[in-house]
Design a protein around this motif. Structure first.
Motif, PDB file in Angstrom:
ATOM      1  N   ASP A 116       0.822  -1.216   0.000  1.00 18.19           N
ATOM      2  CA  ASP A 116       0.000   0.000   0.000  1.00 18.19           C
ATOM      3  C   ASP A 116       0.852   1.260   0.000  1.00 18.19           C
ATOM      4  OD1 ASP A 116      -2.297  -1.553   0.093  1.00 18.19           O
ATOM      5  OD2 ASP A 116      -2.352  -1.548   2.289  1.00 18.19           O
ATOM      6  N   GLU A 117       1.866   1.282   0.869  1.00 18.75           N
ATOM      7  CA  GLU A 117       2.755   2.425   0.987  1.00 18.75           C
ATOM      8  C   GLU A 117       4.196   1.941   1.080  1.00 18.75           C
ATOM      9  OE1 GLU A 117       0.810   5.776   3.657  1.00 18.75           O
ATOM     10  OE2 GLU A 117       0.498   3.787   4.548  1.00 18.75           O
ATOM     11  N   ALA A 118       5.114   2.794   0.674  1.00 23.73           N
ATOM     12  CA  ALA A 118       6.541   2.470   0.777  1.00 23.73           C
ATOM     13  C   ALA A 118       7.144   3.224   1.954  1.00 23.73           C
ATOM     14  CB  ALA A 118       7.269   2.832  -0.516  1.00 23.73           C
ATOM     15  N   HIS A 119       8.066   2.560   2.644  1.00 27.56           N
ATOM     16  CA  HIS A 119       8.773   3.197   3.753  1.00 27.56           C
ATOM     17  C   HIS A 119      10.061   3.811   3.201  1.00 27.56           C
ATOM     18  CE1 HIS A 119      11.051   2.827   7.811  1.00 27.56           C
ATOM     19  NE2 HIS A 119      10.449   4.003   7.706  1.00 27.56           N
ATOM     20  N   LEU A 120      10.170   5.140   3.275  1.00 25.72           N
ATOM     21  CA  LEU A 120      11.307   5.864   2.717  1.00 25.72           C
ATOM     22  C   LEU A 120      12.218   6.359   3.836  1.00 25.72           C
ATOM     23  CD1 LEU A 120      12.880   7.351   0.446  1.00 25.72           C
ATOM     24  CD2 LEU A 120      11.228   9.231   0.693  1.00 25.72           C
ATOM     25  N   VAL A 121      13.486   5.964   3.766  1.00 25.74           N
ATOM     26  CA  VAL A 121      14.502   6.444   4.697  1.00 25.74           C
ATOM     27  C   VAL A 121      15.497   7.267   3.887  1.00 25.74           C
ATOM     28  CG1 VAL A 121      16.331   5.813   6.317  1.00 25.74           C
ATOM     29  CG2 VAL A 121      14.225   4.449   6.206  1.00 25.74           C
ATOM     30  N   THR A 122      15.684   8.532   4.265  1.00 25.18           N
ATOM     31  CA  THR A 122      16.564   9.431   3.516  1.00 25.18           C
ATOM     32  C   THR A 122      17.734   9.867   4.374  1.00 25.18           C
ATOM     33  OG1 THR A 122      14.667  10.275   2.256  1.00 25.18           O
ATOM     34  CG2 THR A 122      16.695  11.566   2.175  1.00 25.18           C
ATOM     35  N   VAL A 123      18.947   9.664   3.853  1.00 26.30           N
ATOM     36  CA  VAL A 123      20.168  10.106   4.519  1.00 26.30           C
ATOM     37  C   VAL A 123      20.640  11.370   3.812  1.00 26.30           C
ATOM     38  CG1 VAL A 123      22.550   9.516   5.131  1.00 26.30           C
ATOM     39  CG2 VAL A 123      20.772   7.740   5.119  1.00 26.30           C
ATOM     40  N   ALA A 124      20.743  12.485   4.550  1.00 24.82           N
ATOM     41  CA  ALA A 124      21.100  13.761   3.923  1.00 24.82           C
ATOM     42  C   ALA A 124      22.303  14.424   4.570  1.00 24.82           C
ATOM     43  CB  ALA A 124      19.906  14.712   3.972  1.00 24.82           C
ATOM     44  N   SER A 125      22.899  13.799   5.574  1.00 24.36           N
ATOM     45  CA  SER A 125      24.012  14.401   6.300  1.00 24.36           C
ATOM     46  C   SER A 125      25.347  14.075   5.634  1.00 24.36           C
ATOM     47  CB  SER A 125      24.033  13.890   7.743  1.00 24.36           C
ATOM     48  OG  SER A 125      25.196  14.335   8.416  1.00 24.36           O
ATOM     49  N   GLU A 126      26.221  15.056   5.528  1.00 22.72           N
ATOM     50  CA  GLU A 126      27.558  14.804   5.007  1.00 22.72           C
ATOM     51  C   GLU A 126      28.446  14.142   6.065  1.00 22.72           C
ATOM     52  OE1 GLU A 126      29.408  18.059   3.040  1.00 22.72           O
ATOM     53  OE2 GLU A 126      27.672  18.510   1.786  1.00 22.72           O
ATOM     54  N   GLU A 127      28.073  14.283   7.345  1.00 21.53           N
ATOM     55  CA  GLU A 127      28.756  13.551   8.408  1.00 21.53           C
ATOM     56  C   GLU A 127      28.127  12.169   8.517  1.00 21.53           C
ATOM     57  OE1 GLU A 127      29.028  15.523  12.143  1.00 21.53           O
ATOM     58  OE2 GLU A 127      29.468  17.471  11.251  1.00 21.53           O
TER      59      GLU A 127
END
Length: 395
Positions: A116-127
Motif C-alpha cells: 500500500d505504501e513504501a517506507h522511505l529512509v533518507t540520509v542527507a548528512s555529510e557527516e
C-alpha cells in the motif's frame, strides 16, 4: 508488458519458422541481463521449480507468497533517530518509487503489486550517520513490504535493516545512492526458525558514489535475498558482502548481481558461509555483467563455504559476462570445503583443543565480513550470535 517466458527473437531475413511450435524463434534466456522485468505479477508464469532462477529453491514452501493474496499494509517498524536522517511513508504512486529497479521474477512482482505504501529512509548528512530500521512482530500471515533507502548527493550513512521474530514476508528494497555519496546498507536476518523471507534489493549508484551492501543471514527457515547493484554512472563503486550460517533444515539463498553500465566502475563481491546439520542448504549465485560501454571496469567476485558436518549442501555458481575487452580487470572464484587440517594442527600445537581450534577457524572465517559493518554494537551482537551457533556443535 513483456511475455513472462523470456525469449530472444532470433529470426533472420529470408528464414521461415518451422510449424512444430515455432521453437526456432524462441530461445530461453541464457544471461542475467536478458531477464524480463515487470511490476505486474501476471507477466510471470507460475513457478514450478524447474526455472533457472528457482531451481535451487524449495518453492513448495513459497506458495502463499508466490500465488496468494498478500497483506500490503504498513509493516511494524521502528527507526532510530539520527541527525540528517528522515523516515516517512509514501504512496505507491509516488515518483520516488521504482527508481532503483523493478522485479525480474514472480515473487518480487507479487510483493510490488500488493504493498500500500513504501517506507522511505533518507540520509542527507555529510557527516556519517547510523540509523537502525527494526522489523519484528510481523506474524505468520503472508505480507508484502516495500522500502526505499536514499542517500542524498555527497551524504554519508549507514542503514541497518534488522529482521527478527516470526514472518512470512516478501519485499522489495530500493537503494538510491546520489552522486558522491557513501552509503552502507546492512540487512540482518535473525528470524525465528519457521520464518520465510523473500527479498529483492535493487541499487542504483551515482557518479563517483560508493555503496557497500552487506547481508548477514543467521536465522529463518527459508531466506532468499537477492541484491542487484547497478553501477550506471561513471566512477561508481559497489561492494557486496555476505556472511551466513545454515543449521539443520535451514535454506539460505543469495543471488547477487553487479551490473557495470558506465566507464571506470569498480565492484567487489565476497560472500562467506558455514553449514552444519542434516539438511542445511545454502545457495549462492553471483552474476557480474560488464557492458560494452563500461570501459576501465575493475571487478572481482568470490564465494567461500565451510562445511562443518555431514548432510549439508552448498551450491555456488559464479558467472562473469564481459562485453568489452577494455577493462582494468575481472575475475571470479568459488570454493567449498572442510577445515584446513594443517591450520587445525597448527592451533593444536599451540595448546588449543581441537574443538576450540575449529571454533576459532569458523569465527575468523565469518567475522571477516561482519567486521566490515562499521557499527560496534551490531558487530558485537552478530559475533555473539555466531558464537551461539558454534556452541551448539562444531565437530
Amino acid at each position: 508488458m513483456t511475455e513472462a517466458v523470456a525469449t530472444k527473437d532470433t529470426a533472420q531475413h529470408g528464414l521461415t519458422a518451422h510449424s512444430d511450435g515455432d521453437w526456432d524463434n524462441r530461445v530461453p534466456v541464457q544471461t542475467r541481463s536478458d531477464r524480463p522485468k515487470s511490476t505486474d505479477v501476471a507477466d510471470f508464469p507460475q513457478v514450478t521449480g524447474r526455472e533457472a532462477v528457482w531451481k535451487f529453491t524449495p518453492v513448495a514452501k513459497l506458495d502463499a507468497l508466490l500465488n496468494g493474496a498478500l497483506d500490503g499494509a504498513r509493516l511494524p517498524v521502528s527507526v532510530s533517530e539520527a541527525a540528517g536522517v528522515s523516515s516517512e511513508w509514501i504512496a505507491r504512486d509516488d515518483a520516488r518509487v521504482g527508481r532503483a529497479g523493478i522485479p525480474e521474477e514472480r515473487g518480487a512482482a507479487a510483493a510490488w503489486g500488493a504493498f500500500d505504501e513504501a517506507h522511505l529512509v533518507t540520509v542527507a548528512s555529510e557527516e556519517r550517520r547510523t540509523v537502525v530500521v527494526a522489523r519484528d512482530a510481523l506474524g505468520t500471515a503472508p505480507r508484502a513490504g516495500h522500502t526505499i533507502i536514499e542517500a542524498a548527493p555527497h551524504s554519508t550513512g549507514l542503514v541497518i535493516l534488522e529482521n527478527s521474530g516470526a514472518a512470512q514476508l516478501s519485499e522489495n528494497v530500493e537503494i538510491v545512492v546520489g552522486d558522491g555519496a557513501k552509503l552502507t546498507v546492512v540487512s540482518v536476518q535473525q528470524w525465528d526458525d519457521e520464518a520465510i523471507h523473500l527479498a529483492s534489493h535493487y541499487a542504483s549508484v551515482g557518479r563517483d558514489a560508493s555503496l557497500t551492501h552487506i547481508v548477514v543471514s543467521l536465522g529463518g527457515g527459508l531466506v532468499r535475498l537477492n541484491p542487484s547493484i547497478h553501477l550506471d554512472h561513471e566512477g561508481a563503486n559497489g561492494e557486496a558482502l555476505g556472511a551466513y550460517f545454515a543449521d539443520a533444515g535451514q535454506h539460505l539463498e543469495h543471488q547477487v548481481y553487479l551490473d557495470h553500465d558506465a566507464p571506470h566502475t569498480r565492484s567487489r563481491v565476497t560472500y562467506k558461509g558455514a553449514l552444519q546439520g542434516e539438511g542445511a542448504h545454502t545457495v549462492w549465485i553471483g552474476d557480474v555483467l560488464i557492458r560494452n560501454n563500461a570501459t576501465g571496469t575493475d571487478s572481482y567476485e568470490q564465494n567461500r563455504n565451510l562445511v562443518l558436518s555431514e548432510g549439508t549442501r552448498a551450491d555456488s555458481i559464479p558467472n562473469l559476462e564481459i562485453e568489452t575487452g577494455d577493462i582494468a580487470g575481472a575475475g571470479h572464484a568459488s570454493a567449498t570445503g572442510r577445515f584446513d587440517d594443517e591450520h587445525i594442527f597448527y592451533l593444536q600445537s599451540r595448546g588449543i583443543s581441537e574443538e576450540e581450534a575449529r571454533k576459532l577457524v569458523v569465527r575468523g572465517f565469518l567475522l571477516e565480513v561482519i567486521a566490515q559493518i562499521g557499527d560496534e554494537a551490531t558487530e558485537e551482537r552478530l559475533q555473539a550470535a555466531v558464537e551461539a551457533e558454534l556452541a551448539e556443535s562444531v565437530r
